[in-house]
Design a protein around this motif. Structure first.
Motif, PDB file in Angstrom:
ATOM      1  N   ILE A 374       0.831  -1.209   0.073  1.00  0.00           N
ATOM      2  CA  ILE A 374      -0.024  -0.055  -0.048  1.00  0.00           C
ATOM      3  C   ILE A 374       0.873   1.087  -0.042  1.00  0.00           C
ATOM      4  O   ILE A 374       1.802   1.371   1.161  1.00  0.00           O
ATOM      5  CB  ILE A 374      -0.774   0.212   1.254  1.00  0.00           C
ATOM      6  N   ALA A 375       0.492   2.000  -0.860  1.00  0.00           N
ATOM      7  CA  ALA A 375       1.454   3.200  -1.072  1.00  0.00           C
ATOM      8  C   ALA A 375       0.854   4.377  -0.940  1.00  0.00           C
ATOM      9  O   ALA A 375      -0.210   4.651  -1.781  1.00  0.00           O
ATOM     10  CB  ALA A 375       2.158   3.283  -2.476  1.00  0.00           C
ATOM     11  N   VAL A 376       1.035   5.331  -0.214  1.00  0.00           N
ATOM     12  CA  VAL A 376       0.529   6.834  -0.011  1.00  0.00           C
ATOM     13  C   VAL A 376       1.449   7.798  -0.683  1.00  0.00           C
ATOM     14  O   VAL A 376       2.469   7.772  -0.653  1.00  0.00           O
ATOM     15  CB  VAL A 376       0.012   7.116   1.478  1.00  0.00           C
ATOM     16  N   HIS A 377       0.802   8.816  -1.520  1.00  0.00           N
ATOM     17  CA  HIS A 377       1.406   9.723  -2.104  1.00  0.00           C
ATOM     18  C   HIS A 377       0.859  11.008  -1.799  1.00  0.00           C
ATOM     19  O   HIS A 377      -0.093  11.273  -1.322  1.00  0.00           O
ATOM     20  CB  HIS A 377       1.416   9.637  -3.715  1.00  0.00           C
ATOM     21  N   ARG A 378       1.977  12.094  -1.808  1.00  0.00           N
ATOM     22  CA  ARG A 378       1.426  13.323  -1.830  1.00  0.00           C
ATOM     23  C   ARG A 378       2.407  14.489  -2.640  1.00  0.00           C
ATOM     24  O   ARG A 378       3.227  14.041  -2.902  1.00  0.00           O
ATOM     25  CB  ARG A 378       1.686  13.950  -0.289  1.00  0.00           C
ATOM     26  N   TYR A 379       1.704  15.349  -3.330  1.00  0.00           N
ATOM     27  CA  TYR A 379       2.124  15.996  -4.341  1.00  0.00           C
ATOM     28  C   TYR A 379       3.225  16.943  -3.622  1.00  0.00           C
ATOM     29  O   TYR A 379       3.176  17.300  -2.567  1.00  0.00           O
ATOM     30  CB  TYR A 379       1.127  17.171  -5.014  1.00  0.00           C
ATOM     31  N   HIS A 380       4.375  17.077  -4.356  1.00  0.00           N
ATOM     32  CA  HIS A 380       5.586  17.622  -3.643  1.00  0.00           C
ATOM     33  C   HIS A 380       5.653  19.124  -3.162  1.00  0.00           C
ATOM     34  O   HIS A 380       6.333  19.265  -2.232  1.00  0.00           O
ATOM     35  CB  HIS A 380       6.855  17.551  -4.582  1.00  0.00           C
ATOM     36  N   ARG A 381       4.403  19.735  -3.612  1.00  0.00           N
ATOM     37  CA  ARG A 381       4.441  21.167  -3.028  1.00  0.00           C
ATOM     38  C   ARG A 381       3.455  21.260  -1.765  1.00  0.00           C
ATOM     39  O   ARG A 381       3.462  22.076  -1.184  1.00  0.00           O
ATOM     40  CB  ARG A 381       3.949  22.058  -4.154  1.00  0.00           C
ATOM     41  N   GLU A 382       3.119  19.979  -1.285  1.00  0.00           N
ATOM     42  CA  GLU A 382       2.037  19.952  -0.285  1.00  0.00           C
ATOM     43  C   GLU A 382       2.997  19.297   0.968  1.00  0.00           C
ATOM     44  O   GLU A 382       3.838  18.339   0.795  1.00  0.00           O
ATOM     45  CB  GLU A 382       0.884  19.217  -0.573  1.00  0.00           C
ATOM     46  N   ASP A 383       2.653  19.716   2.067  1.00  0.00           N
ATOM     47  CA  ASP A 383       2.998  19.107   3.231  1.00  0.00           C
ATOM     48  C   ASP A 383       2.574  17.641   3.630  1.00  0.00           C
ATOM     49  O   ASP A 383       1.484  17.405   3.790  1.00  0.00           O
ATOM     50  CB  ASP A 383       2.854  19.972   4.284  1.00  0.00           C
ATOM     51  N   ALA A 384       3.384  16.610   3.463  1.00  0.00           N
ATOM     52  CA  ALA A 384       3.005  15.372   3.657  1.00  0.00           C
ATOM     53  C   ALA A 384       3.009  14.779   5.183  1.00  0.00           C
ATOM     54  O   ALA A 384       2.522  13.676   5.184  1.00  0.00           O
ATOM     55  CB  ALA A 384       3.964  14.355   2.940  1.00  0.00           C
ATOM     56  N   HIS A 385       3.457  15.558   6.046  1.00  0.00           N
ATOM     57  CA  HIS A 385       3.619  15.147   7.180  1.00  0.00           C
ATOM     58  C   HIS A 385       2.583  14.480   7.940  1.00  0.00           C
ATOM     59  O   HIS A 385       2.781  13.242   8.452  1.00  0.00           O
ATOM     60  CB  HIS A 385       4.335  16.121   8.078  1.00  0.00           C
ATOM     61  N   ASP A 386       1.577  15.174   8.282  1.00  0.00           N
ATOM     62  CA  ASP A 386       0.661  14.598   9.136  1.00  0.00           C
ATOM     63  C   ASP A 386      -0.125  13.563   8.325  1.00  0.00           C
ATOM     64  O   ASP A 386      -0.398  12.466   8.909  1.00  0.00           O
ATOM     65  CB  ASP A 386      -0.758  15.846   9.180  1.00  0.00           C
ATOM     66  N   TYR A 387      -0.312  13.529   6.888  1.00  0.00           N
ATOM     67  CA  TYR A 387      -1.017  12.476   6.452  1.00  0.00           C
ATOM     68  C   TYR A 387      -0.121  11.052   6.533  1.00  0.00           C
ATOM     69  O   TYR A 387      -0.605  10.080   6.869  1.00  0.00           O
ATOM     70  CB  TYR A 387      -1.184  12.762   4.822  1.00  0.00           C
ATOM     71  N   PHE A 388       1.244  11.163   6.394  1.00  0.00           N
ATOM     72  CA  PHE A 388       2.298   9.938   6.336  1.00  0.00           C
ATOM     73  C   PHE A 388       2.188   9.678   7.636  1.00  0.00           C
ATOM     74  O   PHE A 388       2.209   8.331   7.742  1.00  0.00           O
ATOM     75  CB  PHE A 388       3.553  10.633   5.560  1.00  0.00           C
ATOM     76  N   THR A 389       2.122  10.482   8.693  1.00  0.00           N
ATOM     77  CA  THR A 389       2.366  10.109  10.122  1.00  0.00           C
ATOM     78  C   THR A 389       1.008   9.207  10.317  1.00  0.00           C
ATOM     79  O   THR A 389       1.332   8.039  11.081  1.00  0.00           O
ATOM     80  CB  THR A 389       2.449  11.382  10.942  1.00  0.00           C
ATOM     81  N   ALA A 390      -0.153   9.601  10.081  1.00  0.00           N
ATOM     82  CA  ALA A 390      -1.270   8.853  10.266  1.00  0.00           C
ATOM     83  C   ALA A 390      -1.306   7.625   9.430  1.00  0.00           C
ATOM     84  O   ALA A 390      -1.661   6.604  10.139  1.00  0.00           O
ATOM     85  CB  ALA A 390      -2.720   9.635   9.879  1.00  0.00           C
ATOM     86  N   ALA A 391      -0.877   7.745   8.298  1.00  0.00           N
ATOM     87  CA  ALA A 391      -0.962   6.434   7.456  1.00  0.00           C
ATOM     88  C   ALA A 391       0.110   5.308   8.034  1.00  0.00           C
ATOM     89  O   ALA A 391      -0.126   4.107   8.139  1.00  0.00           O
ATOM     90  CB  ALA A 391      -0.404   6.760   5.987  1.00  0.00           C
ATOM     91  N   GLU A 392       1.354   5.994   8.301  1.00  0.00           N
ATOM     92  CA  GLU A 392       2.371   5.198   9.179  1.00  0.00           C
ATOM     93  C   GLU A 392       1.947   4.166  10.342  1.00  0.00           C
ATOM     94  O   GLU A 392       1.975   2.926  10.322  1.00  0.00           O
ATOM     95  CB  GLU A 392       3.682   5.628   9.342  1.00  0.00           C
ATOM     96  N   ALA A 393       1.091   4.962  10.909  1.00  0.00           N
ATOM     97  CA  ALA A 393       0.342   4.439  12.267  1.00  0.00           C
ATOM     98  C   ALA A 393      -0.449   3.157  11.927  1.00  0.00           C
ATOM     99  O   ALA A 393      -0.467   2.316  12.603  1.00  0.00           O
ATOM    100  CB  ALA A 393      -0.185   5.396  13.117  1.00  0.00           C
ATOM    101  N   ILE A 394      -1.169   3.507  11.030  1.00  0.00           N
ATOM    102  CA  ILE A 394      -2.432   2.369  10.545  1.00  0.00           C
ATOM    103  C   ILE A 394      -1.442   1.276   9.847  1.00  0.00           C
ATOM    104  O   ILE A 394      -1.694   0.005  10.226  1.00  0.00           O
ATOM    105  CB  ILE A 394      -3.140   3.000   9.246  1.00  0.00           C
ATOM    106  N   LEU A 395      -0.691   1.529   9.032  1.00  0.00           N
ATOM    107  CA  LEU A 395       0.397   0.570   8.341  1.00  0.00           C
ATOM    108  C   LEU A 395       1.073  -0.502   9.144  1.00  0.00           C
ATOM    109  O   LEU A 395       1.211  -1.633   9.199  1.00  0.00           O
ATOM    110  CB  LEU A 395       1.186   1.101   7.282  1.00  0.00           C
TER     111      LEU A 395
END
Ligand SMILES: Cc1cc2nc3c(=O)[nH]c(=O)nc-3n(C[C@H](O)[C@H](O)[C@H](O)COP(=O)(O)OP(=O)(O)OC[C@H]3O[C@@H](n4cnc5c(N)ncnc54)[C@H](O)[C@@H]3O)c2cc1C
Length: 449
Positions: A374-395
């Motif tokens: 499962i891969a989550v992505h975020r456009y490079h001009r956006e801040d990925a921190h909160d989304y990736f932190t939440a995704a990582e906790a779930i994964l």
């Protein structure tokens, strides 16, 4: 271990250090020096010189890792001149590639000999060594990651040897060397088991997300290579099924105009514009995602495998990818959906889901278990921190193992329980690189210093 004396190459290829950045622009470094070896002996000599100067040394590939795994603050080895096929046996399909060979160049050369890689990931601009060293994979329940196609390597070691490693030579190192994170030495050449040229028939279309999720463990085995993309804020999954056909099967390549519309305009050009608008006005993202799911993915293509597996990625993004047990996909995506909507995040980039066979490579994310990715992505001009932190906790909560080349925050202490042979890998590292000639900050974090 003492550094063995190395012969000075006749023309030493080195160039002044320039700032190096990875593709996604999360990492940069200006090495003390850059060397461009063109042979195994020149790699050995470059390692010896680095050691003599007390500098760490690291080979780089195409810089397509999102993590700092390729950061080389000391001596950076640019393997551009160490490329091409060095041995080929069209009967057995065993092909030896110089370590700096790019996957797309390898595919083109193999094709001329009636051969192909058994499986590939989404892109093919990586070097064969970079891709293998981070556990790069594609999709297909009957197929492992790239490391499973490997049959032997030659490793330039910290003590100045060119060490053959395979199931029959220095065999005790083999399960580590197949996926070594660049921590064991510098790969000089790699022998892969290729297959006869084949055609892939691809069918791409949108389907209801819930049906795809509930059905994933079965569906992922129904075609040879199955994956899907889910654009958050929509209820559609964009499914892609690739079926393997003989080389003489009729081909239906994407026409030039349609390829331009699908890949350049919708896939990259318009997509970049919409992502930029979305980063400034996030409220537009749900409507844009609905448009992208409906328009961009509706096609049937049949072409030689390397032209179907890989495509171009011009829109820059950040990515985190975890392998999880095969049947964990539905609960994870439903949790991600809930977290995204609860936080009112507007996510323009899709979540990608794939599956591979289990393998026995010590640091493979598919070690010992059939895996979904499962891969989550975020456009490079956006801040990925909160989304990736939440995704990582779930994964993580679903026994996830992070891709070594993609963003994650895990460190050695909490990676150890995820990999039954973690300590065996560390023992091989201690044996081959006791002085940590090949380390960097990322490796210190994930393997310990
Ligand atoms: C747009 C995009 C799409 C991607 N798609 C996929 C995908 O579909 N599947 C997937 O699994 N991954 C994917 N990745 C991740 C990518 O495949 C890996 O990060 C891969 O390592 C990148 O290869 P590279 O040649 O750029 O290596 P680099 O990032 O330059 O280096 C990676 C590692 O390899 C080491 N290395 C390189 N050469 C040698 C050598 N000769 N000897 C020893 N170590 C060496 C480096 O030191 C470093 O540790 C993608 C990445 C991007 C940016």
């Amino acid at each position: 271990m003492a550094a063995a004396p190395a012969t000075e190459p006749r023309a030493r290829r080195a160039h002044a250090p320039r700032p190096w950045r990875n593709w996604t622009r999360t990492e940069q470094v200006t090495p003390v020096r850059v060397e461009r070896p063109a042979s195994g002996d020149e790699v050995v000599a470059a390692i010896a010189r680095a050691r003599a100067d007390g500098l760490p040394v690291k080979a780089i590939g195409s810089g397509h890792s999102f993590t700092g795994i390729a950061v080389a603050p000391g001596v950076q080895l640019d393997l551009t001149d160490l490329a091409g096929i060095t041995r080929i046996d069209a009967t057995t399909g065993l092909v030896t590639l110089a370590a700096g060979t790019k996957l797309h160049a390898a595919s083109a050369m193999l094709h001329e000999h009636g051969l192909a890689f058994e499986n590939l990931g989404d892109i093919d601009v990586q070097s064969i060594s970079g891709a293998l060293s981070t556990g790069t994979h594609g999709t297909g329940r009957a197929f492992g990651g790239l490391a499973t196609q490997l049959r032997s390597v030659t490793l330039a070691t910290a003590d100045g040897r060119l060490l053959p490693v395979s199931p029959t030579e220095n065999a005790e190192l083999w399960p580590a060397a197949r996926l070594g994170l660049g921590a064991l030495g510098v790969l000089v050449d790699l022998t892969v088991q290729t297959v006869p040229t084949f055609v892939l028939a691809a069918d791409e279309h949108p389907e209801p997300l819930d049906a795809v999720l509930d059905d994933w463990p079965t569906r992922s085995a129904q075609a040879d290579h199955v994956e899907f993309y889910w654009f958050p804020h929509t209820r559609l999954a964009l499914t892609r099924s690739n079926t393997r056909l003989p080389a003489d099967a009729s081909r239906q390549p994407v026409g030039r105009v349609k390829r331009w519309v699908d890949d350049d305009l919708l896939g990259n050009g318009l997509y970049e514009v919409l992502c930029r608008i979305g980063s400034i006005a996030p409220g537009t993202i749900p409507a844009f995602n609905r448009l992208a799911s409906g328009v961009a993915f509706n096609r049937q293509v049949a072409d030689y495998s390397h032209r179907v597996f890989a495509s171009e990625r011009k829109v820059r993004f950040r990515e985190m990818e975890y392998s999880v047990p095969l049947d964990a996909v539905a609960p994870i995506l439903r949790e991600l959906d809930r977290v995204i909507e609860q936080n009112s995040w507007r996510i323009s980039f899709p979540i990608e889901v794939r599956a591979t066979a289990a393998d026995d490579v010590w640091l493979s994310t598919a070690h010992g278990r059939e895996s979904s990715y499962i891969a989550v992505h975020r456009y490079h001009r956006e801040d990925a921190h909160d989304y990736f932190t939440a995704a990582e906790a779930i994964l993580r909560a679903h026994d996830g193992r992070p891709h070594w080349g993609k963003l994650h925050t895990r460190a050695a202490a909490d990676l150890r329980p995820a990999y039954p042979r973690f300590d065996d890998f560390l023992a091989v590292r201690d044996r081959l690189d006791p002085d940590r000639v090949f380390t960097n900050d990322y490796l210190d974090r994930v393997l310990g210093s």
